[in-house]
Structure formats: structure tokens, C-alpha cells
Design a protein around this motif. Structure first.
Motif, PDB file in Angstrom:
ATOM      1  N   GLN A 169       0.738  -1.274  -0.063  1.00 26.07           N
ATOM      2  CA  GLN A 169      -0.021   0.054   0.035  1.00 26.07           C
ATOM      3  C   GLN A 169       0.893   1.156   0.133  1.00 26.07           C
ATOM      4  O   GLN A 169       1.061   2.042   0.956  1.00 26.07           O
ATOM      5  CB  GLN A 169      -1.219   0.044   1.154  1.00 26.07           C
ATOM      6  N   ARG A 345      -3.175  -3.789  11.706  1.00 32.96           N
ATOM      7  CA  ARG A 345      -3.232  -2.725  10.817  1.00 32.96           C
ATOM      8  C   ARG A 345      -1.880  -2.220  10.213  1.00 32.96           C
ATOM      9  O   ARG A 345      -1.776  -1.686   9.483  1.00 32.96           O
ATOM     10  CB  ARG A 345      -4.029  -1.452  11.482  1.00 32.96           C
ATOM     11  N   ARG A 349      -3.169  -2.847   4.349  1.00 30.94           N
ATOM     12  CA  ARG A 349      -4.528  -2.653   4.420  1.00 30.94           C
ATOM     13  C   ARG A 349      -5.462  -3.334   3.653  1.00 30.94           C
ATOM     14  O   ARG A 349      -5.006  -3.969   2.503  1.00 30.94           O
ATOM     15  CB  ARG A 349      -4.389  -1.065   3.674  1.00 30.94           C
ATOM     16  N   GLU A 350      -6.514  -3.867   4.219  1.00 29.09           N
ATOM     17  CA  GLU A 350      -7.611  -4.570   3.520  1.00 29.09           C
ATOM     18  C   GLU A 350      -7.962  -4.263   2.371  1.00 29.09           C
ATOM     19  O   GLU A 350      -8.197  -3.067   2.316  1.00 29.09           O
ATOM     20  CB  GLU A 350      -8.681  -4.711   4.490  1.00 29.09           C
ATOM     21  N   GLN A 351      -8.196  -5.226   1.326  1.00 28.39           N
ATOM     22  CA  GLN A 351      -8.396  -4.981   0.058  1.00 28.39           C
ATOM     23  C   GLN A 351      -9.609  -5.672  -0.428  1.00 28.39           C
ATOM     24  O   GLN A 351      -9.739  -6.605  -1.066  1.00 28.39           O
ATOM     25  CB  GLN A 351      -7.396  -5.341  -1.001  1.00 28.39           C
ATOM     26  N   THR A 355     -13.573  -1.426  -0.201  1.00 26.53           N
ATOM     27  CA  THR A 355     -12.430  -0.493   0.297  1.00 26.53           C
ATOM     28  C   THR A 355     -12.170   0.739  -0.451  1.00 26.53           C
ATOM     29  O   THR A 355     -12.171   0.723  -1.650  1.00 26.53           O
ATOM     30  CB  THR A 355     -11.347  -1.348   0.506  1.00 26.53           C
ATOM     31  N   ARG A 360     -11.334   1.990   6.781  1.00 25.10           N
ATOM     32  CA  ARG A 360     -11.195   0.615   7.044  1.00 25.10           C
ATOM     33  C   ARG A 360     -12.408  -0.036   7.826  1.00 25.10           C
ATOM     34  O   ARG A 360     -13.014   0.771   8.384  1.00 25.10           O
ATOM     35  CB  ARG A 360     -10.019   0.519   7.836  1.00 25.10           C
TER      36      ARG A 360
END
Length: 466
Positions: A169, A345, A349-351, A355, A360
Motif C-alpha cells: 500500500q 493494521r 490495508r484490507e483490500q 474498500t 477501514r
């Protein structure tokens, strides 16, 4: 360093194994031609025929917060410079470092008098562990040994690792970085198996490297399900995370991937996603995640435990229409009511489908996010994205499902990417990102809005890539 030595030994073994496999299909001369993009005749030529890459970046952020809450701004300038040796029988050494300077900013070491918290996004351009640090911001980002052939790719050391939950990211001045080993093996056509072990991390917006356990909590630990400040920072015990991922295309109209993250002594996280083209230019997608505790969740003491005894899940969906030069998508995510979706975290970063920048869902349970995204590609030089999102969050006082006290909100995004066409400006690019977030202020304390809702934010990134 002990881990790096072990990783380097492993990758040399993998390289020898890969060469053995490859030679069952090719002669020695053919394999040499495939592995070596340039002819190397000496150690010196490993370096003189190597590759230099990197970027110079200037990043300006300004945030206008609600009413009496403090407004902030910052401008960072820095660069990343990397080098890879020429390959020798598929093996090469690579390293990269970066540095950042605070060109100018508001006082990032001064907490807002109402919220009693430091500026959020602006400080993330520099060092979140030392708000006064504006110049000593260098980091050895990558240092790895790599092997690549037709049937195998492997890296060991300090590497860049990409997956739905752990990823670089690189959208600030420093990306998320990891240390360990990764191996990727193509399986037939359009299929790939990824295996990795990561045990050290350098989170984005930091300059140090940490063990996996030490890194968890650097970004703030929120509150526990009882509403007390979480105490797992510096108290989480884990050896690292083992990752397995399979990306497959079983049919020309079907794309799938499944990932498992085994965080030793903390949790197991199984994620899957599928995209299906149901008609020309129309696709649907579904994704899901299931997680459960491993060991004692990071610490035998309940008050210092990162991952409680829970079995949490989430599910998402996507409907997209993508005619030429356009993309329209409706995206949805729901986190279950068995607990809170928890994943460090500090590792990426969550995808998920829904998103969006600066958003988040980690730390929430019993929550919903709906996002409408529209992307227009005007040319190879210009693309514009607009998005509107609605998040239905638990009450900020519902600590069982709202770890960080995020209010429900409506979010707006405008994201413009421009690359000049003139050859003399090759490598130059611009990005303008606007983020707006708004909530009903009735019953919401002013301190609960600071960098969480009711703000406008402008990001302007100028970059030269080489």
C-alpha cells in the motif's frame, strides 16, 4: 539477522531445486538463456549490468476538521532508490532505501485540545512514533536474495509482499514492508501458488523494524470489548505469520483466489474471492473471510490479549458494468456479529470490494459498508474516479463491535490520476485525491469526530518514477 540467514539458506536451496526441475524440460544452455537476461562474466558485471529504479515524491495533505477541531497540513518530500544486480542463473541481489523530509507543516506534535489526539493523516507522512521527527526519516526498505525461472519465483530477506490483507500500500511516503521468505509457483496457465513466512515488519509511517509481535499495536490499540483501553501493545507474543495463497482462473470468465493467514499464537484467517463475468462487460463478485483464535490470542492474560476467544466472519459482494473506458460498480461488505474483525493494521490495508481510501472496516463487527464507484479512463494519461459510500456502524459506545469508536458516515471520494504525454516529461505523474466524510452530529461528541468524520481532506502527490 538470524532469520535473514535462515531465509537466504532456504532460497539458495529453492534455487537449486528450481534449476533441477527446469533442466528436466530444457538443456543447460536453454535454461541459462531463459534465466539470464544479460551475460555476466564477473562479479563486477553483476553490479555494472544491474538495474537502478526508484522515485522522487512530494506529498501535500490538508485536512479541515469540524468546527473548533484543529485543522492541519503537511508537505513531505522524499525519494526511494533501489538496485538489483544482473541475474546469474536466475539469482540476483536487491536492495532499496528511502528517505523523507518535512518541508513544512502545522505543528504535528501538538494534540488537539478537544480530542486530545495528534493529527492523524498528516503525521502518517513522517514518523507516528516520534511526531517531532521531521528529518531523520530514512529506512532500509528492501534487502533480499531473489531467484527467478520459468517455473519458480522466490525471495528472502526484507521484501515487498502483496496479498489482500498484507500488502505494501505505497500511498504515503513509506510503504508497509516485511521480512521473511516468499515463493511463487505457476500452476498450469493463469494459476499461481504463493507461500510465505513473515516474522518482522516495518509499518507504513515508521522508520524502525519490529518483530511480528512488537509491531502489533503501533497504530493504536483502541478499546477492548468492555470499553477499557486495550493493553496488548508491546505484550503480544507471536513468532510470525505463515501465508498460503492460490490465485486461479478455472474458466475464461471466472477468476478466483483463496488465502490463509496463520498468525502463530493469535489467529487463523481464511479469505476467499471469486469474480464471474455473467454477460459481456457485466460481472459479479463474492468474497468472504472467517477467523478464529489460535493459542492464547497473543497473551495468556485476558487484558493484554490481541485476539479474544471468538469466531468472526465477513462477507462482501460486487456488481460491475464495465463498458469501454468506464467502470461502474456497486460494492458491499458486512462484518458479522460474533465479535470484531481483527487483523494487524500495521501489516497492510484490507483490500475488499468496498474498500475506499482512508476507510477501514478492521476493528468492527455487526457493521455494513455500501460503496458506489465510477471510474472514467479519458486516455492513457488521465483517469478519474468518483465514489460515494455509506457506512452503518455500531454506536461509538458499543465497544463489543466498535473498537476504534468510528461513527456511521457518508463518504465521498474524488481521485484523479494524470501522466503528462510529452516525452520530455516521461516518468512524471500527478494524483489529486479528495476525501470527505460526514455524519449526523446529533448525539455525537465533538471529540469523537476528529479525523473520523465531518472533515474535508485534500491530497496532492507529485512523483517522478525512474
Amino acid at each position: 539477522m538470524y532469520t535473514i540467514k535462515i531465509s537466504l539458506t532456504l532460497i539458495l536451496s529453492v534455487a537449486l531445486w528450481g534449476n533441477t526441475i527446469a533442466q528436466t524440460h530444457h538443456t543447460h544452455e536453454e535454461q541459462t538463456e531463459e534465466s539470464d537476461t544479460v551475460k555476466v562474466r564477473s562479479i563486477r558485471e553483476l553490479f555494472t549490468k544491474g538495474e537502478v529504479e526508484g522515485h522522487i515524491r512530494n506529498y501535500f495533505i490538508a485536512t479541515i476538521n469540524h468546527k473548533e477541531l484543529t485543522d492541519n497540513y503537511a508537505n513531505a518530500i522524499g525519494a526511494k532508490i533501489g538496485f538489483r544486480t544482473a541475474p546469474y542463473h536466475g539469482v540476483r541481489l536487491g536492495f532499496a532505501g528511502l528517505f523523507t523530509y518535512n518541508a513544512f507543516s502545522s505543528d504535528l506534535s501538538e494534540a488537539d485540545p478537544i480530542a486530545r489526539r495528534l493529527p492523524g493523516t498528516e503525521l502518517e507522512l513522517f514518523d507516528i512514533e516520534d511526531p517531532t521527527n521531521g528529518a531523520d526519516l530514512d529506512r532500509l526498505d528492501e534487502l533480499y536474495l531473489e531467484y527467478k525461472s520459468e517455473g519458480l519465483f522466490a525471495q528472502a530477506g526484507r521484501i515487498s509482499f502483496t496479498s489482500p490483507l498484507i500488502n505494501p500500500q505505497d500511498t504515503r511516503m513509506k510503504p508497509y514492508a516485511a521480512q521473511g521468505i516468499q515463493v511463487q509457483v505457476p500452476i498450469k496457465e493463469n494459476n499461481r501458488l504463493t507461500l510465505a513466512w513473515l516474522d518482522h515488519f516495518s509499518p507504513r509511517s515508521t522508520v524502525e523494524w519490529f518483530t511480528a509481535g512488537e509491531s502489533i499495536g503501533i497504530y493504536g490499540s483502541g478499546v477492548d470489548p468492555q470499553g477499557e483501553p486495550s493493553e496488548y501493545e508491546h505484550h503480544t507474543k507471536t513468532a510470525g505469520v505463515a501465508i498460503a495463497g492460490l490465485q486461479a482462473k478455472p474458466h475464461p470468465r471466472v477468476q478466483t483466489e483463496i488465502w490463509n493467514y496463520f498468525i502463530e499464537n493469535i489467529s487463523n484467517n481464511l479469505y476467499g474471492k471469486a469474480l464471474v463475468e455473467v454477460a459481456p462487460q457485466v460481472s459479479v463478485g463474492v468474497e468472504g473471510l472467517y477467523q478464529n483464535q489460535l493459542g492464547n490470542g497473543g497473551n495468556k492474560e485476558e487484558g493484554k490479549r490481541y485476539f479474544p476467544d471468538q469466531k468472526q466472519w465477513l462477507i462482501g459482494g460486487r456488481l460491475a458494468y464495465e463498458p469501454k473506458d468506464w467502470s461502474f460498480s456497486l460494492n458491499y461488505l458486512h462484518t458479522g456479529n460474533e465479535g470484531r474483525f481483527l487483523f494487524p493494521r500495521e501489516w497492510g490495508r484490507e483490500q475488499f470490494f468496498a474498500t475506499l481510501p482512508r476507510g477501514r472496516m478492521e476493528g468492527t463487527g455487526n457493521a455494513d459498508l455500501l460503496a458506489l464507484r465510477v471510474v472514467k479512463r479519458w486516455s492513457d494519461q488521465l483517469s478519474v474516479e468518483g465514489a460515494v459510500a455509506k457506512a452503518w456502524m455500531p454506536s461509538v459506545d458499543d465497544h463489543r463491535f466498535n473498537k476504534y469508536g468510528q461513527p456511521s458516515y457518508v463518504g465521498l471520494i474524488t481521485d484523479i490520476h494524470y501522466t503528462p504525454q510529452k516525452p520530455v516529461l516521461d516518468g512524471l505523474s500527478f494524483r489529486l485525491l479528495y476525501v470527505g466524510r460526514f455524519s449526523d452530529t446529533s448525539g455525537l461528541a465533538l471529540e469523537d469526530m476528529y479525523y473520523k468524520t465531518n472533515f474535508h481532506q485534500i491530497n496532492l502527490v507529485t512523483q517522478i518514477t525512474f
